[in-house]
Design an enzyme around this catalytic site. Sequence first.
Site, PDB file in Angstrom:
ATOM      1  N   TYR A   6      71.863  -8.967  52.083  1.00  0.00           N
ATOM      2  CA  TYR A   6      73.077  -9.535  51.772  1.00  0.00           C
ATOM      3  C   TYR A   6      74.332  -9.332  52.562  1.00  0.00           C
ATOM      4  O   TYR A   6      74.867 -10.182  53.165  1.00  0.00           O
ATOM      5  CB  TYR A   6      73.718  -9.111  50.401  1.00  0.00           C
ATOM      6  CG  TYR A   6      74.955  -9.747  49.569  1.00  0.00           C
ATOM      7  CD1 TYR A   6      74.944 -10.941  49.224  1.00  0.00           C
ATOM      8  CD2 TYR A   6      76.206  -9.096  49.627  1.00  0.00           C
ATOM      9  CE1 TYR A   6      75.935 -11.720  48.534  1.00  0.00           C
ATOM     10  CE2 TYR A   6      77.352  -9.729  49.131  1.00  0.00           C
ATOM     11  CZ  TYR A   6      77.111 -10.963  48.649  1.00  0.00           C
ATOM     12  OH  TYR A   6      78.157 -11.775  48.234  1.00  0.00           O
ATOM     13  N   SER A  59      82.102 -12.964  51.788  1.00  0.00           N
ATOM     14  CA  SER A  59      82.311 -11.541  50.955  1.00  0.00           C
ATOM     15  C   SER A  59      82.851 -10.573  51.907  1.00  0.00           C
ATOM     16  O   SER A  59      82.875 -10.633  53.216  1.00  0.00           O
ATOM     17  CB  SER A  59      80.908 -11.137  50.673  1.00  0.00           C
ATOM     18  OG  SER A  59      81.184  -9.789  50.096  1.00  0.00           O
TER      19      SER A  59
HETATM   20  P1  NAD Z   1      76.745 -17.149  41.041  1.00  0.00           P
HETATM   21  O1  NAD Z   1      75.527 -16.304  40.836  1.00  0.00           O
HETATM   22  O2  NAD Z   1      77.466 -17.720  39.702  1.00  0.00           O
HETATM   23  O3  NAD Z   1      76.612 -18.476  41.919  1.00  0.00           O
HETATM   24  C1  NAD Z   1      75.751 -18.321  42.811  1.00  0.00           C
HETATM   25  C2  NAD Z   1      75.171 -19.834  42.679  1.00  0.00           C
HETATM   26  O4  NAD Z   1      74.333 -20.207  43.830  1.00  0.00           O
HETATM   27  C3  NAD Z   1      74.286 -20.036  41.683  1.00  0.00           C
HETATM   28  O5  NAD Z   1      74.843 -21.314  40.926  1.00  0.00           O
HETATM   29  C4  NAD Z   1      73.085 -20.216  41.984  1.00  0.00           C
HETATM   30  O6  NAD Z   1      72.259 -21.094  41.238  1.00  0.00           O
HETATM   31  C5  NAD Z   1      73.121 -20.657  43.404  1.00  0.00           C
HETATM   32  N1  NAD Z   1      71.938 -20.870  44.300  1.00  0.00           N
HETATM   33  C6  NAD Z   1      70.946 -19.736  44.350  1.00  0.00           C
HETATM   34  N2  NAD Z   1      70.199 -19.953  45.113  1.00  0.00           N
HETATM   35  C7  NAD Z   1      70.442 -21.244  45.726  1.00  0.00           C
HETATM   36  C8  NAD Z   1      69.604 -22.039  46.393  1.00  0.00           C
HETATM   37  N3  NAD Z   1      68.662 -21.676  47.170  1.00  0.00           N
HETATM   38  N4  NAD Z   1      70.097 -23.447  46.546  1.00  0.00           N
HETATM   39  C9  NAD Z   1      71.177 -23.854  46.127  1.00  0.00           C
HETATM   40  N5  NAD Z   1      71.895 -23.123  45.091  1.00  0.00           N
HETATM   41  C10 NAD Z   1      71.386 -21.646  44.966  1.00  0.00           C
HETATM   42  O7  NAD Z   1      77.830 -15.932  41.358  1.00  0.00           O
HETATM   43  P2  NAD Z   1      79.208 -16.196  42.306  1.00  0.00           P
HETATM   44  O8  NAD Z   1      80.034 -14.806  42.184  1.00  0.00           O
HETATM   45  O9  NAD Z   1      79.980 -17.176  41.843  1.00  0.00           O
HETATM   46  O10 NAD Z   1      78.652 -16.381  43.733  1.00  0.00           O
HETATM   47  C11 NAD Z   1      79.133 -17.469  44.580  1.00  0.00           C
HETATM   48  C12 NAD Z   1      79.329 -16.902  46.131  1.00  0.00           C
HETATM   49  O11 NAD Z   1      80.337 -15.933  46.064  1.00  0.00           O
HETATM   50  C13 NAD Z   1      78.231 -16.411  46.651  1.00  0.00           C
HETATM   51  O12 NAD Z   1      78.061 -16.900  47.986  1.00  0.00           O
HETATM   52  C14 NAD Z   1      78.446 -14.857  46.951  1.00  0.00           C
HETATM   53  O13 NAD Z   1      77.787 -14.208  47.693  1.00  0.00           O
HETATM   54  C15 NAD Z   1      79.988 -15.028  46.904  1.00  0.00           C
HETATM   55  N6  NAD Z   1      80.801 -13.600  46.428  1.00  0.00           N
HETATM   56  C16 NAD Z   1      80.754 -13.419  45.187  1.00  0.00           C
HETATM   57  C17 NAD Z   1      81.608 -12.218  44.844  1.00  0.00           C
HETATM   58  C18 NAD Z   1      81.478 -11.747  43.489  1.00  0.00           C
HETATM   59  O14 NAD Z   1      82.105 -10.573  43.213  1.00  0.00           O
HETATM   60  N7  NAD Z   1      81.144 -12.479  42.434  1.00  0.00           N
HETATM   61  C19 NAD Z   1      82.164 -11.369  45.872  1.00  0.00           C
HETATM   62  C20 NAD Z   1      81.901 -11.867  46.964  1.00  0.00           C
HETATM   63  C21 NAD Z   1      81.220 -12.935  47.428  1.00  0.00           C
END
Ligand code: NAD
Length: 267
Positions: free
Chosen positions: A164, A151
């Site tokens: 986080y 991130s």
């Molecule tokens: P999301 O919530 O759709 O995806 C996160 C996924 O992780 C979910 O499918 C959830 O079920 C899974 N998860 C949670 N705990 C878990 C565990 N213990 N074991 C296995 N799976 C688990 O959100 P997203 O935005 O798609 O996030 C994906 C990645 O992108 C994350 O690492 C997040 O930090 C990063 N990210 C997202 C953003 C954003 O703006 N959405 C920005 C920067 C970074």
Amino acid sequence: MKFKDKIALVTGATSGIGKKVATSLLEAGAKVAVNYHSEDSKRDETARDLRTLLTVAGRPTSDLLMVKADVSSPKETASMFKQVEDRLGPLDLLVNNAGIQSECPSHELDPDRIKLELAVNLMGPILCCRSALQAFLKNRSPQGCIVNISSVHEDVPKPGFLPYSVSKGGLRNLTRTLALEYADRNIRINAIAPGAVYTKMNPQLKDKQTREETKDQIPTRTIIDPAEIARCVLFLASDESKNLTGQTIRIDGGLSLYPSFQENWTS
Ligand code: NAD
């Protein structure tokens, strides 16, 4: 079919960025293991969508493996990697995508919440990297790729989201350390640092006004589509980036470029 016969594992891949990455890898010809933790309805929906994609492409649905594991559990991750090898074959690519976040003033943080976020966001990738590296090194001429979904908050402070941003900061060091440690064995480790992406992690972006206010903070005035992250994963996992290792690529529309400097206020 650039990824034909390649075997990939994507964690947390039944929603958002992870689902799009898994879809793009399958479309590019890879066999893909989709990790999920809970949410059975999301698992079923993802399995249905991805099996349809394979069938339409005339490929066997056995090119997809849905694999349940909590990435923070050493036992469950070890079993997940074994299932991937037994069912799909020797691993070529790990995408550490699973992640969680929650908001709380730092002085009020519950120790269990701190532990949970560090466990999923940092311990999880460490455990998965460990198993992936073991899998890569089993080959006599090892090669393999890891892409960590970090991130912008691996660098940019995020008040109110301490576990986080600390975990993503750790992910940056993990990426660089492993890249150096395994560079001489043809194993590359990189990361992508997204800015604001349309996913369920950002439910507030459904609201039009919030979306516009968010865009005001981003120099390109765009909220990132998960497809853009997926395209970058495919680039990092391909030979087109064969000398790229230990790097974090920010896909953030310039969010981390100190946007307040866009107009001169210092001199
Ligand atoms: P999301 O919530 O759709 O995806 C996160 C996924 O992780 C979910 O499918 C959830 O079920 C899974 N998860 C949670 N705990 C878990 C565990 N213990 N074991 C296995 N799976 C688990 O959100 P997203 O935005 O798609 O996030 C994906 C990645 O992108 C994350 O690492 C997040 O930090 C990063 N990210 C997202 C953003 C954003 O703006 N959405 C920005 C920067 C970074």
